[in-house]
Write a protein that holds these residues in place. Structure first.
Motif, PDB file in Angstrom:
ATOM      1  N   SER A   1       0.814  -1.211   0.000  1.00  0.00           N
ATOM      2  CA  SER A   1       0.000   0.000   0.000  1.00  0.00           C
ATOM      3  C   SER A   1       0.849   1.264   0.000  1.00  0.00           C
ATOM      4  CB  SER A   1      -0.921   0.009   1.234  1.00  0.00           C
ATOM      5  OG  SER A   1      -0.148  -0.025   2.424  1.00  0.00           O
ATOM      6  N   ASP A   2       2.128   1.138   0.378  1.00  0.00           N
ATOM      7  CA  ASP A   2       3.000   2.309   0.412  1.00  0.00           C
ATOM      8  C   ASP A   2       3.643   2.595  -0.941  1.00  0.00           C
ATOM      9  OD1 ASP A   2       2.648   2.663   3.194  1.00  0.00           O
ATOM     10  OD2 ASP A   2       4.088   1.049   3.564  1.00  0.00           O
ATOM     11  N   ILE A   3       3.686   1.601  -1.829  1.00  0.00           N
ATOM     12  CA  ILE A   3       4.413   1.768  -3.076  1.00  0.00           C
ATOM     13  C   ILE A   3       3.674   2.730  -3.993  1.00  0.00           C
ATOM     14  CG2 ILE A   3       5.228   0.578  -5.135  1.00  0.00           C
ATOM     15  CD1 ILE A   3       5.637  -1.870  -3.463  1.00  0.00           C
TER      16      ILE A   3
ATOM     17  N   GLN B   1      13.396  -1.263 -15.578  1.00  0.00           N
ATOM     18  CA  GLN B   1      12.212  -1.147 -16.431  1.00  0.00           C
ATOM     19  C   GLN B   1      11.015  -1.839 -15.784  1.00  0.00           C
ATOM     20  OE1 GLN B   1      13.596  -2.858 -20.113  1.00  0.00           O
ATOM     21  NE2 GLN B   1      14.482  -0.925 -20.851  1.00  0.00           N
ATOM     22  N   ALA B   2      11.259  -3.000 -15.180  1.00  0.00           N
ATOM     23  CA  ALA B   2      10.161  -3.724 -14.528  1.00  0.00           C
ATOM     24  C   ALA B   2       9.619  -2.942 -13.332  1.00  0.00           C
ATOM     25  CB  ALA B   2      10.647  -5.105 -14.096  1.00  0.00           C
ATOM     26  N   LEU B   3      10.495  -2.305 -12.575  1.00  0.00           N
ATOM     27  CA  LEU B   3      10.054  -1.515 -11.434  1.00  0.00           C
ATOM     28  C   LEU B   3       9.254  -0.294 -11.874  1.00  0.00           C
ATOM     29  CD1 LEU B   3      13.275  -1.661  -9.212  1.00  0.00           C
ATOM     30  CD2 LEU B   3      11.088  -2.783  -8.750  1.00  0.00           C
ATOM     31  N   GLN B   4       9.670   0.323 -12.962  1.00  0.00           N
ATOM     32  CA  GLN B   4       8.933   1.484 -13.470  1.00  0.00           C
ATOM     33  C   GLN B   4       7.503   1.106 -13.838  1.00  0.00           C
ATOM     34  OE1 GLN B   4      11.417   3.038 -16.649  1.00  0.00           O
ATOM     35  NE2 GLN B   4      12.054   4.763 -15.352  1.00  0.00           N
ATOM     36  N   GLN B   5       7.331  -0.107 -14.357  1.00  0.00           N
ATOM     37  CA  GLN B   5       5.979  -0.556 -14.693  1.00  0.00           C
ATOM     38  C   GLN B   5       5.133  -0.731 -13.445  1.00  0.00           C
ATOM     39  OE1 GLN B   5       6.495  -4.097 -17.056  1.00  0.00           O
ATOM     40  NE2 GLN B   5       7.457  -3.009 -18.770  1.00  0.00           N
ATOM     41  N   ARG B   6       5.775  -0.929 -12.298  1.00  0.00           N
ATOM     42  CA  ARG B   6       5.063  -1.021 -11.022  1.00  0.00           C
ATOM     43  C   ARG B   6       4.961   0.344 -10.345  1.00  0.00           C
ATOM     44  NH1 ARG B   6       5.122  -6.434  -9.148  1.00  0.00           N
ATOM     45  NH2 ARG B   6       3.963  -5.687  -7.344  1.00  0.00           N
ATOM     46  N   LYS B   7       5.322   1.388 -11.114  1.00  0.00           N
ATOM     47  CA  LYS B   7       5.286   2.773 -10.629  1.00  0.00           C
ATOM     48  C   LYS B   7       6.204   2.981  -9.424  1.00  0.00           C
ATOM     49  CE  LYS B   7       0.649   3.622 -12.433  1.00  0.00           C
ATOM     50  NZ  LYS B   7       1.264   4.058 -13.708  1.00  0.00           N
ATOM     51  N   ILE B   8       7.340   2.311  -9.481  1.00  0.00           N
ATOM     52  CA  ILE B   8       8.399   2.511  -8.495  1.00  0.00           C
ATOM     53  C   ILE B   8       9.578   3.159  -9.212  1.00  0.00           C
ATOM     54  CG2 ILE B   8      10.031   1.364  -6.932  1.00  0.00           C
ATOM     55  CD1 ILE B   8       7.967  -0.849  -6.606  1.00  0.00           C
ATOM     56  N   GLU B   9      10.142   4.188  -8.599  1.00  0.00           N
ATOM     57  CA  GLU B   9      11.218   4.935  -9.236  1.00  0.00           C
ATOM     58  C   GLU B   9      12.560   4.263  -8.962  1.00  0.00           C
ATOM     59  OE1 GLU B   9      13.397   9.313  -8.971  1.00  0.00           O
ATOM     60  OE2 GLU B   9      11.473   8.967  -7.983  1.00  0.00           O
ATOM     61  N   PRO B  10      13.210   3.692  -9.995  1.00  0.00           N
ATOM     62  CA  PRO B  10      14.520   3.087  -9.782  1.00  0.00           C
ATOM     63  C   PRO B  10      15.623   4.152  -9.877  1.00  0.00           C
ATOM     64  CG  PRO B  10      13.820   2.700 -12.031  1.00  0.00           C
ATOM     65  CD  PRO B  10      12.725   3.494 -11.383  1.00  0.00           C
ATOM     66  N   LEU B  11      16.617   4.040  -9.031  1.00  0.00           N
ATOM     67  CA  LEU B  11      17.786   4.903  -9.087  1.00  0.00           C
ATOM     68  C   LEU B  11      18.983   4.047  -9.462  1.00  0.00           C
ATOM     69  CD1 LEU B  11      17.273   6.933  -5.775  1.00  0.00           C
ATOM     70  CD2 LEU B  11      16.540   7.555  -8.074  1.00  0.00           C
TER      71      LEU B  11
ATOM     72  N   LEU C   1      10.414 -10.011  -4.983  1.00  0.00           N
ATOM     73  CA  LEU C   1      11.491  -9.076  -4.692  1.00  0.00           C
ATOM     74  C   LEU C   1      11.003  -7.764  -4.098  1.00  0.00           C
ATOM     75  CD1 LEU C   1      14.507  -8.383  -4.866  1.00  0.00           C
ATOM     76  CD2 LEU C   1      14.107  -7.589  -7.200  1.00  0.00           C
ATOM     77  N   VAL C   2       9.945  -7.230  -4.676  1.00  0.00           N
ATOM     78  CA  VAL C   2       9.399  -5.953  -4.191  1.00  0.00           C
ATOM     79  C   VAL C   2       8.690  -6.214  -2.868  1.00  0.00           C
ATOM     80  CG1 VAL C   2       7.786  -4.088  -4.641  1.00  0.00           C
ATOM     81  CG2 VAL C   2       9.163  -5.022  -6.496  1.00  0.00           C
ATOM     82  N   PRO C   3       8.954  -5.444  -1.830  1.00  0.00           N
ATOM     83  CA  PRO C   3       8.320  -5.694  -0.518  1.00  0.00           C
ATOM     84  C   PRO C   3       6.818  -5.557  -0.583  1.00  0.00           C
ATOM     85  CG  PRO C   3       9.397  -3.558  -0.570  1.00  0.00           C
ATOM     86  CD  PRO C   3       9.789  -4.257  -1.822  1.00  0.00           C
ATOM     87  N   THR C   4       6.129  -6.584  -0.130  1.00  0.00           N
ATOM     88  CA  THR C   4       4.673  -6.568  -0.073  1.00  0.00           C
ATOM     89  C   THR C   4       4.272  -7.058   1.295  1.00  0.00           C
ATOM     90  OG1 THR C   4       4.459  -8.826  -0.856  1.00  0.00           O
ATOM     91  CG2 THR C   4       4.540  -7.108  -2.532  1.00  0.00           C
ATOM     92  N   ALA C   5       2.979  -7.019   1.551  1.00  0.00           N
ATOM     93  CA  ALA C   5       2.480  -7.547   2.836  1.00  0.00           C
ATOM     94  C   ALA C   5       2.860  -9.015   2.973  1.00  0.00           C
ATOM     95  CB  ALA C   5       0.969  -7.373   2.928  1.00  0.00           C
TER      96      ALA C   5
END
Length: 501
Positions: free
Chosen positions: A354-356, A379-389, A492-496
């Motif tokens: 819920s925080d992402i 690219q995969a993270l961007q599709q999840r609307k997460i900003e990769p650095l 990989l992406v933190p979820t509940a």
């Protein structure tokens, strides 16, 4: 303004004729202590030492006068040469003028022996840190066995004394109350109050633990009151995850109708362990194998060999969960740090599904050779609307280092990519994630992960065993997956779900 002013005789800092370009005792000590300060943490005492060759009859310069006035401690390199120097005695008198007759502000480093009754009164009763042992065998030449000789340390005890001195100065330095010293870990360690013969080791252990961000109980600067010892000890143990005990030969003072303090704390820690139904609380005991026996003034100190289990038996019975070490103090400190890393409780990941959002920034920490995998993951993270650095690799080396450090300081979380990079590179980077304060961050990472990517390997299969929980929150082995699909990214992406796991 300095925290520590070093008072020494110039004759005690002469380089050896065998090494005319080498360092004298004081210069070597100064450099080595400063190095130890860096090892102990970012908050370091400032040292002031007059390196100019000033004639003994010259007047103090304003710089020296100001340094003595502003110093919190006077470190006296005590020797017959120091005693004979009017200049050194004037430094002591000037320090007293500004700070009063306060033994707590004077630290004695013994280079060579000076009889107690011949010392200035402020230095009498000060054991300090001796870098020698007495040799008074009538069959031999009377003198001191110095740990530093001919321009270099000649005895392993030099480094023991040096580390203890540095830890003592770090612990005693004044600190602004509003300034946090270290990144807190939230972990509480019980360190038993020692008898007088283990005080030096106690100061080193406490300084090391505090330097790692742990809370030490009971309060290291206060004695346990004899009239309420059991109550105070039990209260401290109730909040601790382990108990550390340092065993010499003495048992300490005894509260009324109780065991001596060293035995009492071991017994109360054993009782605490018996009540721990999860079986996690345990005692860590240091009973050094090599022990120096201090004889009377007519006899030099001698060294005996002890058996750690037999030493513990003098104070309390051994428990099944006890960890007992008998190596040197430095090796015990290393063991304690490693042991705490192994038993570190899993850290809750504060970032959930819920925080992402678009403001979440995950730094994809990777080597140059793993750039292609990192770009695919970005690219995969961007599709999840997460900003990769992503780290930079092109440009001047200093600019690259500054840019990447800033990314690490400002991101929300970190994913370390392990594809073609070496294992040692990956583990070196994750070890730096433990103390987030040293990275210039204002708060802990909400998320620290390692993703093992293709090509597969035996070490990657065992990757969950390689990374301490104090450094990494989540380890995911995707080394046999050539394509990053949505369901793999969920691992990989933190979820509940990941947080519960």
């Amino acid at each position: 303004m300095a925290d520590v002013f070093i008072s020494y005789s110039r004759d005690d800092d002469l380089p050896s004729p065998a090494k005319p370009d080498g360092k004298g005792f004081v210069t070597f000590l100064d450099d080595a202590v400063r190095y130890e300060f860096k090892e102990l943490g970012p908050q370091r005492p400032k040292i002031w030492r007059d390196t100019k060759r000033i004639a003994d009859g010259d007047q103090f310069t304003p710089e020296i006068e100001e340094a003595l006035k502003g110093a919190s401690f006077l470190l006296v390199v005590l020797s017959p040469n120091w005693m004979a120097s009017r200049w050194c005695r004037k430094e002591l008198d000037t320090f007293i003028k500004y700070h009063g007759f306060d033994r707590e502000r004077v630290v004695v480093v013994g280079k060579r022996h000076v009889d107690a009754d011949k010392r200035p009164s402020l230095l009498q009763g000060q054991n300090g840190f001796r870098f020698y042992v007495r040799n008074e065998d009538p069959e031999e030449i009377v003198g001191d066995l110095e740990f530093f000789d001919r321009g270099e340390p000649r005895d392993a005890r030099y480094w023991e004394r040096l580390k203890a001195l540095a830890a003592y100065l770090v612990k005693r330095q004044p600190r602004p109350s509003q300034e946090p010293m270290y990144a807190p870990t939230g972990r509480t360690i019980f360190v038993a109050k020692p008898a007088s013969d283990m005080r030096m080791g106690y100061d080193r252990v406490v300084s090391e633990l505090i330097g790692k961000g742990h809370t030490v109980v009971p309060e290291s600067t206060e004695d346990i009151p004899l009239d309420s010892a059991v109550k105070v000890i039990d209260a401290a143990l109730s909040n601790a995850e382990i108990a550390v005990h340092l065993l010499g030969e003495k048992a300490g003072n005894a509260p009324e109708d109780q065991l001596p303090m060293v035995k009492l704390q071991l017994a109360r820690a054993a009782a605490r362990a018996s009540r721990d139904h999860q079986g996690k609380f345990h005692r860590v005991v240091w009973a050094p194998t090599l022990w120096t026996v201090l004889s009377n003034a007519d006899q030099p100190p001698s060294e005996i060999t002890r058996r750690p289990l037999e030493v513990l038996a003098k104070f309390d019975r051994q428990l099944a969960m006890d960890k007992i070490e008998g190596d040197s103090l430095s090796k015990f400190v290393d063991f304690l740090n490693q042991h705490l890393s192994v038993i570190a409780p899993p850290r809750s990941i504060t970032l959930t599904l819920s925080d992402i959002c678009g403001d979440t920034r995950l730094f994809l920490y990777h080597s140059r050779e793993d750039s292609q995998y990192a770009l695919t993951l970005a690219q995969a993270l961007q599709q999840r609307k997460i900003e990769p650095l992503l780290p930079a690799f092109e440009g001047p080396e200093a600019d690259i280092k500054n840019f990447n450090s800033k990314q690490l300081a400002e991101c929300d979380g970190v994913i370390v990519c392990w594809a073609s990079a070496s294992e040692v590179w990956v583990r070196a980077q994750t070890s730096g994630l433990r103390n987030w304060g040293s990275l210039g961050r204002s708060q802990q990472f909400c998320y620290r992960a390692v993703v093992a990517a293709p090509p597969p390997g035996e070490r990657k299969k065992a990757s969950k065993l390689l990374f301490p929980r104090s450094e990494v929150d989540l380890v995911v082995d995707l080394s046999d997956k050539d394509i990053l699909t949505a369901d793999l990214l969920d691992l990989l992406v933190p979820t509940a779900h990941a947080n519960a796991a």
